[in-house]
Design a protein around this motif. Structure first.
Motif, PDB file in Angstrom:
ATOM      1  N   PRO A   6     -64.268   4.853  25.542  1.00 25.76           N
ATOM      2  CA  PRO A   6     -62.906   4.777  26.086  1.00 25.76           C
ATOM      3  C   PRO A   6     -62.117   3.644  25.416  1.00 25.76           C
ATOM      4  CG  PRO A   6     -64.547   4.904  27.839  1.00 25.76           C
ATOM      5  CD  PRO A   6     -65.298   4.691  26.573  1.00 25.76           C
ATOM      6  N   LEU A   7     -60.805   3.856  25.366  1.00 27.13           N
ATOM      7  CA  LEU A   7     -59.935   2.856  24.754  1.00 27.13           C
ATOM      8  C   LEU A   7     -60.033   1.520  25.491  1.00 27.13           C
ATOM      9  CD1 LEU A   7     -57.519   1.911  22.977  1.00 27.13           C
ATOM     10  CD2 LEU A   7     -56.014   2.867  24.742  1.00 27.13           C
ATOM     11  N   ARG A   8     -60.330   0.477  24.749  1.00 28.09           N
ATOM     12  CA  ARG A   8     -60.300  -0.878  25.297  1.00 28.09           C
ATOM     13  C   ARG A   8     -59.568  -1.740  24.283  1.00 28.09           C
ATOM     14  NH1 ARG A   8     -65.260  -1.600  26.114  1.00 28.09           N
ATOM     15  NH2 ARG A   8     -65.312  -0.984  28.309  1.00 28.09           N
ATOM     16  N   LEU A   9     -58.323  -2.060  24.582  1.00 23.14           N
ATOM     17  CA  LEU A   9     -57.447  -2.778  23.660  1.00 23.14           C
ATOM     18  C   LEU A   9     -57.418  -4.261  24.023  1.00 23.14           C
ATOM     19  CD1 LEU A   9     -55.204  -2.998  21.477  1.00 23.14           C
ATOM     20  CD2 LEU A   9     -53.560  -2.367  23.282  1.00 23.14           C
ATOM     21  N   TYR A  10     -57.867  -5.110  23.105  1.00 24.17           N
ATOM     22  CA  TYR A  10     -57.781  -6.559  23.271  1.00 24.17           C
ATOM     23  C   TYR A  10     -56.516  -7.045  22.573  1.00 24.17           C
ATOM     24  CZ  TYR A  10     -62.434  -7.618  25.227  1.00 24.17           C
ATOM     25  OH  TYR A  10     -63.530  -7.745  26.041  1.00 24.17           O
ATOM     26  N   LEU A  11     -55.713  -7.825  23.284  1.00 25.78           N
ATOM     27  CA  LEU A  11     -54.464  -8.364  22.749  1.00 25.78           C
ATOM     28  C   LEU A  11     -54.542  -9.887  22.789  1.00 25.78           C
ATOM     29  CD1 LEU A  11     -52.179  -5.943  24.748  1.00 25.78           C
ATOM     30  CD2 LEU A  11     -52.460  -5.905  22.254  1.00 25.78           C
ATOM     31  N   ILE A  12     -54.591 -10.515  21.630  1.00 25.04           N
ATOM     32  CA  ILE A  12     -54.734 -11.974  21.536  1.00 25.04           C
ATOM     33  C   ILE A  12     -53.350 -12.621  21.542  1.00 25.04           C
ATOM     34  CG2 ILE A  12     -55.588 -13.883  20.132  1.00 25.04           C
ATOM     35  CD1 ILE A  12     -57.591 -11.922  18.887  1.00 25.04           C
ATOM     36  N   ASP A  13     -53.145 -13.537  22.465  1.00 24.93           N
ATOM     37  CA  ASP A  13     -51.907 -14.318  22.508  1.00 24.93           C
ATOM     38  C   ASP A  13     -52.004 -15.383  21.409  1.00 24.93           C
ATOM     39  OD1 ASP A  13     -49.651 -15.746  23.085  1.00 24.93           O
ATOM     40  OD2 ASP A  13     -50.262 -16.360  25.099  1.00 24.93           O
ATOM     41  N   ALA A  70     -55.732  -6.615  18.362  1.00 26.94           N
ATOM     42  CA  ALA A  70     -54.550  -7.102  17.641  1.00 26.94           C
ATOM     43  C   ALA A  70     -54.219  -8.509  18.110  1.00 26.94           C
ATOM     44  CB  ALA A  70     -53.358  -6.175  17.872  1.00 26.94           C
ATOM     45  N   ALA A  71     -53.669  -9.300  17.205  1.00 30.36           N
ATOM     46  CA  ALA A  71     -53.162 -10.634  17.524  1.00 30.36           C
ATOM     47  C   ALA A  71     -51.649 -10.563  17.523  1.00 30.36           C
ATOM     48  CB  ALA A  71     -53.657 -11.660  16.501  1.00 30.36           C
ATOM     49  N   ILE A  72     -51.034 -11.025  18.599  1.00 31.43           N
ATOM     50  CA  ILE A  72     -49.593 -10.900  18.769  1.00 31.43           C
ATOM     51  C   ILE A  72     -48.945 -12.260  18.577  1.00 31.43           C
ATOM     52  CG2 ILE A  72     -47.786  -9.953  20.234  1.00 31.43           C
ATOM     53  CD1 ILE A  72     -50.054  -7.977  19.586  1.00 31.43           C
ATOM     54  N   PHE A  73     -47.920 -12.286  17.716  1.00 34.90           N
ATOM     55  CA  PHE A  73     -47.255 -13.534  17.356  1.00 34.90           C
ATOM     56  C   PHE A  73     -45.796 -13.517  17.802  1.00 34.90           C
ATOM     57  CE2 PHE A  73     -50.777 -13.341  14.437  1.00 34.90           C
ATOM     58  CZ  PHE A  73     -51.135 -14.656  14.214  1.00 34.90           C
ATOM     59  N   ASP A  74     -45.260 -14.712  18.054  1.00 28.72           N
ATOM     60  CA  ASP A  74     -43.809 -14.854  18.198  1.00 28.72           C
ATOM     61  C   ASP A  74     -43.185 -14.772  16.816  1.00 28.72           C
ATOM     62  OD1 ASP A  74     -43.409 -15.252  21.013  1.00 28.72           O
ATOM     63  OD2 ASP A  74     -44.340 -17.216  20.796  1.00 28.72           O
ATOM     64  N   ASP A  88     -43.664 -10.077  25.330  1.00 31.41           N
ATOM     65  CA  ASP A  88     -43.093  -8.743  25.521  1.00 31.41           C
ATOM     66  C   ASP A  88     -43.880  -7.684  24.769  1.00 31.41           C
ATOM     67  OD1 ASP A  88     -40.800  -9.476  27.166  1.00 31.41           O
ATOM     68  OD2 ASP A  88     -40.038 -10.459  25.371  1.00 31.41           O
ATOM     69  N   LEU A  89     -44.325  -8.026  23.580  1.00 31.76           N
ATOM     70  CA  LEU A  89     -45.144  -7.071  22.822  1.00 31.76           C
ATOM     71  C   LEU A  89     -46.493  -6.867  23.501  1.00 31.76           C
ATOM     72  CD1 LEU A  89     -44.460  -8.050  19.103  1.00 31.76           C
ATOM     73  CD2 LEU A  89     -43.693  -6.021  20.309  1.00 31.76           C
ATOM     74  N   ILE A  90     -47.047  -7.938  24.023  1.00 31.72           N
ATOM     75  CA  ILE A  90     -48.313  -7.813  24.754  1.00 31.72           C
ATOM     76  C   ILE A  90     -48.119  -6.893  25.953  1.00 31.72           C
ATOM     77  CG2 ILE A  90     -49.934  -9.092  26.212  1.00 31.72           C
ATOM     78  CD1 ILE A  90     -49.632 -11.454  24.265  1.00 31.72           C
ATOM     79  N   ALA A  91     -47.012  -7.097  26.677  1.00 34.59           N
ATOM     80  CA  ALA A  91     -46.728  -6.240  27.833  1.00 34.59           C
ATOM     81  C   ALA A  91     -46.570  -4.783  27.415  1.00 34.59           C
ATOM     82  CB  ALA A  91     -45.466  -6.733  28.535  1.00 34.59           C
ATOM     83  N   THR A  92     -45.855  -4.555  26.339  1.00 33.25           N
ATOM     84  CA  THR A  92     -45.615  -3.187  25.884  1.00 33.25           C
ATOM     85  C   THR A  92     -46.921  -2.487  25.511  1.00 33.25           C
ATOM     86  OG1 THR A  92     -43.387  -3.726  25.100  1.00 33.25           O
ATOM     87  CG2 THR A  92     -44.465  -1.809  24.098  1.00 33.25           C
ATOM     88  N   THR A 113     -40.895  -7.173  29.395  1.00 26.62           N
ATOM     89  CA  THR A 113     -40.510  -5.784  29.227  1.00 26.62           C
ATOM     90  C   THR A 113     -41.680  -4.958  28.713  1.00 26.62           C
ATOM     91  OG1 THR A 113     -38.998  -4.262  28.115  1.00 26.62           O
ATOM     92  CG2 THR A 113     -39.639  -6.229  26.887  1.00 26.62           C
ATOM     93  N   CYS A 114     -41.787  -3.757  29.240  1.00 32.91           N
ATOM     94  CA  CYS A 114     -42.831  -2.847  28.770  1.00 32.91           C
ATOM     95  C   CYS A 114     -42.278  -1.827  27.794  1.00 32.91           C
ATOM     96  CB  CYS A 114     -43.462  -2.112  29.962  1.00 32.91           C
ATOM     97  SG  CYS A 114     -45.024  -2.845  30.493  1.00 32.91           S
TER      98      CYS A 114
END
Length: 978
Positions: free
Chosen positions: A21-28, A79-83, A136-140, A267-268
């Protein structure tokens, strides 16, 4: 907050039909960067001084996370999410949003793009979007993963992201190794995640300048939301609240509270830059990761990632775990050539022929030795190297000597090799049970040295060395003055200083496409490592003779380039004589007073105990004053002092900067800081100097590195005598322990403000030139010029500010840096710098001219012709290019200062001898200072010669337009002479 993705069709698309199953890790990632920056002390890349501390911390944290994520609950997508930038849609809602945030620290700015490179090098997808914050990208993406029937794991502990927690979305705090779900939010804030937006709207956020409701904190906000259900209901019924202040606040600031809710709501439906399918976990590319770690010079991290393994071929050291659904994390082996510079095309001539270790001769009879020496004499050039049983040239035993005449035409002459002690003997002699092994066949050492003396001192034979200072010192202790010499390390340093290292192994890879035999191959590693004298003669011959062979081949490639590139004079006047000069200084050493050092250690220890007792009394309980963890828990966990930040390991930050800030209002941090200073001085100097002292002579022998800094400055180690404090009383006490031998004095000769004088000359600054020629106080003169204040009666604070600007300008200081140094705001600091450039326009012209020069040709030069390459100027990163520009501005100045003192040092021995002062010995170089030992009766005469040599060291190559001034004093100890 909207829970509906922008594109439901895409979000609902099955992402993992054939897998788990999909398990998405999002690094701040942005939070990671700042946490890494504040968790570690400043760190710069040795090759060029680029700040890399945050990058190293980030890489360590990312690597740990990747390891921790392995297993059945690891991600399928990552994925790693950046400002992306400061300005987002929230600034349109409220122009003061984040308006009070200070700019990032100056040394952090060039690290942002490097962190993105690091992320990609570790095989992690990087995502950012202009106009939107990382949150916001993490939320989306979290919403998309949840809508697709999967799970999103947000790698962060940021409260702003807790509003997302719910079905299919959790947070993971990597510092505490803890998953955060609804119960964790309730425990911390007293509300469930779905009320976090309302809670934040009430309490506001001083960091992001979200106004909120004045005077309402987290506990009050949680109580109100629990009582009224949600924010809208609370505001509608605000008139019912009994407490007048709360009631008036909610009524009067309603619009501000509602605005705050819009600012904190994530925002999503942000535009997703890439589909989640692109984030499937993947192995890093071996060559890319290896090259990046090598580029950043993160050697220990490379070894840790590789679990101590090495590889014989680039890109073949990775071994991915097998048969697991979780990400496959690689194992890193040997680094590859750094992409910071283009590898040279390897010469196709005889110098690049395959190395044949079997052709090397182990010389064990005099006839063979005489024959090889005769051929070397006829050749006129011979590669030369020594093998010893220690890294200290001043105490090492000589195991043997290697010579080379041509490719694969090399030999090793063993002198003092022994069989390795038999297992279980511990190296002991068992008397009547002698070693049954045949004795090693070696020539008589005195006989060999006598024959080698004729070769090594023959003025008609050039001896080619690699880092020959060591070999020159080793042979000097045996009565052999090796000369004339060339040094391939220094030739490379002149040709390509700043582009790469200049050790033999790296040069062999660059120019010969050859990896020399590693020392560990013949001597082992760790506890099993043996002395070279215990290496068997065959492997010893292969290893030692190869060193001489490689050195000679490198010389034949590199030496002709000096003439072709117009750098022969640079090498001859700034480098070639330094190995002999420094080897003499190292062998002399400097005398210390062991009793004084021991007494200081005792005094430091007593004072440390007093400070520890004082700290315990202030704290109200005992604690380990040497434990950062216990200090952090005490200051921030128990005493609730403000300004606490967590480090990458989850502990409180207790570095010097943090404690200095706290010490302004509380006595405990000051006691801890004073204890730490004494502990460092005791361990680094008073204890260490006694341990490093030669007990027979009471002298300490440092070792100088010639090719350590790109600008030509020397470095000192084992022990480092260039960093002994000089501006505080305790540091002065340590310098007082450096003493002259009986009947002698120490002379300290120090260039006065040499870098500012060079700035005046190089930048052609008339105002500074006039001040220096008139012998004025340059800082007072600068202050007078800038602020219109008379020199006489000038306030000390005004002079101090001018001094900070004077020295700061030399190092490319910014308003941010000057403000921090002077304790003023950036606006005032910026105004000072603007005024400085208006008063001294030539400095701005010099800076602009230098930046244009380095952009055009990739290097800058000193007035003596030394090239200082600045590879950062060609970086794809704008921030790194700006760092390169600042480095380029300083390099011609610091480099020229280094050149001048080198020229003085190489002339000094001859000048003293010509003046009949051969008994005067040069002992130390500490950047702009030289320290000598002289008989008391010769001190005054010696100082005249020393000043003359140092003050005219620029001539005849350059005649500076400002005078060089040297302050010299003689005394019984270093402190009094300085």
């Amino acid at each position: 907050m909207s829970d509906t993705p922008a594109d439901p069709t895409e979000a609902a698309r099955p992402l993992t039909q054939d897998g788990p199953p999909l398990r998405l890790y999002l690094i701040d990632a942005s939070a990671y960067i700042f946490r890494a920056y504040h968790a570690l002390p400043p760190l710069t890349r040795k090759s060029d001084g680029l700040p890399v501390g945050a990058v190293q911390g980030y890489c360590n944290m990312l690597w740990k996370l990747l390891q921790d994520m392995q297993g059945s609950d690891g991600p399928t997508h990552l994925a790693a999410i950046f400002d992306h930038s400061e300005k987002t849609f929230r600034n349109a809602l409220y122009d003061q949003y984040k308006a009070h945030r200070p700019p990032p620290p100056e040394d952090l700015i060039p690290q942002f793009p490097l962190v993105r490179e690091a992320t990609a090098a570790f095989g992690v997808h990087c995502v950012e979007l202009a106009g939107y914050e990382a949150d916001d990208l993490i939320a989306t993406y979290a919403c998309k993963a949840r809508a697709a029937g999967g799970e999103a794991v947000i790698v962060s502990s940021d409260k702003d992201l807790m509003q997302l927690i719910g079905d299919g979305v959790v947070m993971f705090d990597p510092m505490k190794d803890r998953r955060l779900a609804e119960d964790a939010v309730m425990e911390k804030f007293g509300v469930t995640p779905d009320k976090m937006v309302d809670l934040q709207a009430l309490i506001g956020d001083s960091v992001d300048n979200v106004p909120g409701a004045p005077g309402i904190g987290p506990k009050t906000a949680a109580q109100l939301l629990d009582e009224y259900g949600d924010l809208d209901t609370l505001l509608e019924r605000a008139g019912e609240i009994k407490q007048p202040k709360r009631r008036e606040t909610l009524i009067n600031f309603k619009d501000q509270i509602l605005l705050s809710r819009e600012l904190v709501r994530l925002t999503c439906d942000a535009p997703a830059p890439e589909p989640i399918e692109d984030f499937a976990v993947r192995d890093p590319d071996p060559a890319t990761l290896s090259a990046f770690l090598d580029q950043m010079e993160f050697r220990s991290l490379a070894r840790r990632v590789g679990d101590g393994k090495t590889s014989d071929h680039d890109g073949q050291a990775f071994t991915a775990p097998q048969n697991r659904a979780a990400p496959k994390i690689p194992q890193l082996g040997a680094p590859v050539i750094s992409p910071r510079y283009a590898p040279k095309a390897v010469n196709a001539d005889v110098e690049a022929h395959v190395f044949d270790h079997e052709s090397y001769a182990c010389i064990q009879d005099l006839e063979a030795l005489d024959a090889f020496i005769a051929r070397a004499t006829e050749a006129g050039v011979v590669g030369f190297d020594t093998e010893t049983d220690s890294l200290s040239a001043t105490h090492a035993g000589l195991c043997g000597v290697s010579l080379a005449i041509g490719p694969n035409d090399a030999c090793y002459v063993p002198l003092t090799h022994e069989h390795e002690p038999m297992a279980g003997s511990g190296g002991l002699d068992f008397g009547d049970a002698p070693d049954a092994r045949e004795p090693l066949q070696q020539l008589d050492k005195p006989t060999v040295l006598l024959r080698l003396k004729a070769l090594l001192e023959n003025p008609a034979v050039l001896k080619v060395t690699q880092n020959g200072k060591y070999d020159i010192a080793v042979m000097a202790r045996r009565g052999i003055a090796v000369a004339p010499t060339d040094d391939t390390m220094l030739i490379s340093y002149v040709l390509e200083g700043g582009l790469h290292g200049h050790g033999m192994d790296e040069l062999a890879r660059l120019h010969l496409a050859h990896d020399p035999i590693p020392f560990k191959t013949v001597a082992g590693t760790g506890k099993a490592q043996k002395s070279f004298k215990h290496v068997e003669l065959k492997p010893a011959t292969a290893y030692a003779a190869e060193d001489a062979d490689v050195t000679l081949r490198l010389w034949r490639i590199l030496k002709p380039r000096l003439a072709k590139e117009g750098l022969t004079t640079v090498y001859e006047t700034l480098e070639r004589g330094m190995p002999t000069t420094l080897s003499k200084m190292e062998l002399e050493g400097i005398r210390v007073d062991p009793e004084r050092l021991r007494r200081l250690s005792s005094e430091f220890g007593i004072r440390m105990a007093e400070l520890e007792t004082e700290a315990h009394e202030i704290a109200g309980r005992p604690f380990s004053i040497g434990s950062p963890k216990q200090i952090g828990e005490l200051l921030f966990g128990e005493m609730n002092l403000t300004g606490g930040k967590k480090t990458a390991s989850g502990q409180w930050e207790t570095g010097a900067a943090t404690l200095e800030a706290l010490a302004e209002t509380h006595p405990l941090p000051r006691a801890i800081l004073d204890w730490r200073q004494l502990s460092k001085l005791k361990g680094t100097y008073t204890d260490a100097l006694v341990a490093a002292m030669d007990e027979a002579t009471d002298r300490v022998h440092t070792s100088y590195q010639l090719a350590a800094a790109t600008t030509g400055r020397l470095a000192s180690s084992d022990p480092n005598l260039q960093n002994i404090p000089v501006r505080n009383e305790i540091g002065r006490q340590i310098r007082q322990a450096f003493i002259a031998a009986p009947g002698n004095v120490l002379i300290s000769a120090d260039y006065s403000q040499i870098e500012l004088r060079l700035l005046a000359h190089i930048g052609d600054i008339p105002e500074l030139k006039r001040a220096f020629k008139a012998g004025l106080d340059i800082h007072a003169a600068t202050a007078s010029e800038m602020f219109g204040v008379p020199v006489e009666g000038m306030p000390s604070e005004t002079r101090r500010r001018a001094k900070a600007i004077n020295f700061g300008i030399v190092y490319g200081i910014s308003a941010f840096g000057l403000a921090a140094q002077l304790g003023i705001d950036q606006g005032e600091a910026g105004a000072y710098i603007k005024t400085y450039f208006e008063r001294f326009p030539g400095i701005r012209d010099y800076m602009d001219r230098t930046k244009a020069e380095v952009r055009r040709q990739g290097f800058v030069s000193t007035v003596f012709g030394r090239k200082i390459h600045i590879p950062a100027i060609h970086s794809k990163s704008g921030a790194e290019r700006q760092f390169g520009e600042r480095a380029a501005i300083n390099a011609p100045i610091q480099g020229a200062a280094a050149d001048i003192i080198r020229r003085a040092m190489m002339r000094m021995h001859a000048a003293l001898a010509e003046a009949g002062l051969g008994e005067v010995k040069m002992l130390l170089q500490v950047h702009d200072e030289l320290v000598f030992e002289a008989p008391e009766g010769l001190a005054e005469k010696a100082m005249v010669v020393i000043r003359r040599v140092m003050e005219t060291a620029d001539e005849p190559a350059v005649k500076l337009s400002v005078p060089l001034v040297v302050d010299a004093r003689a005394a019984k100890n270093w402190d009094e002479a300085h």
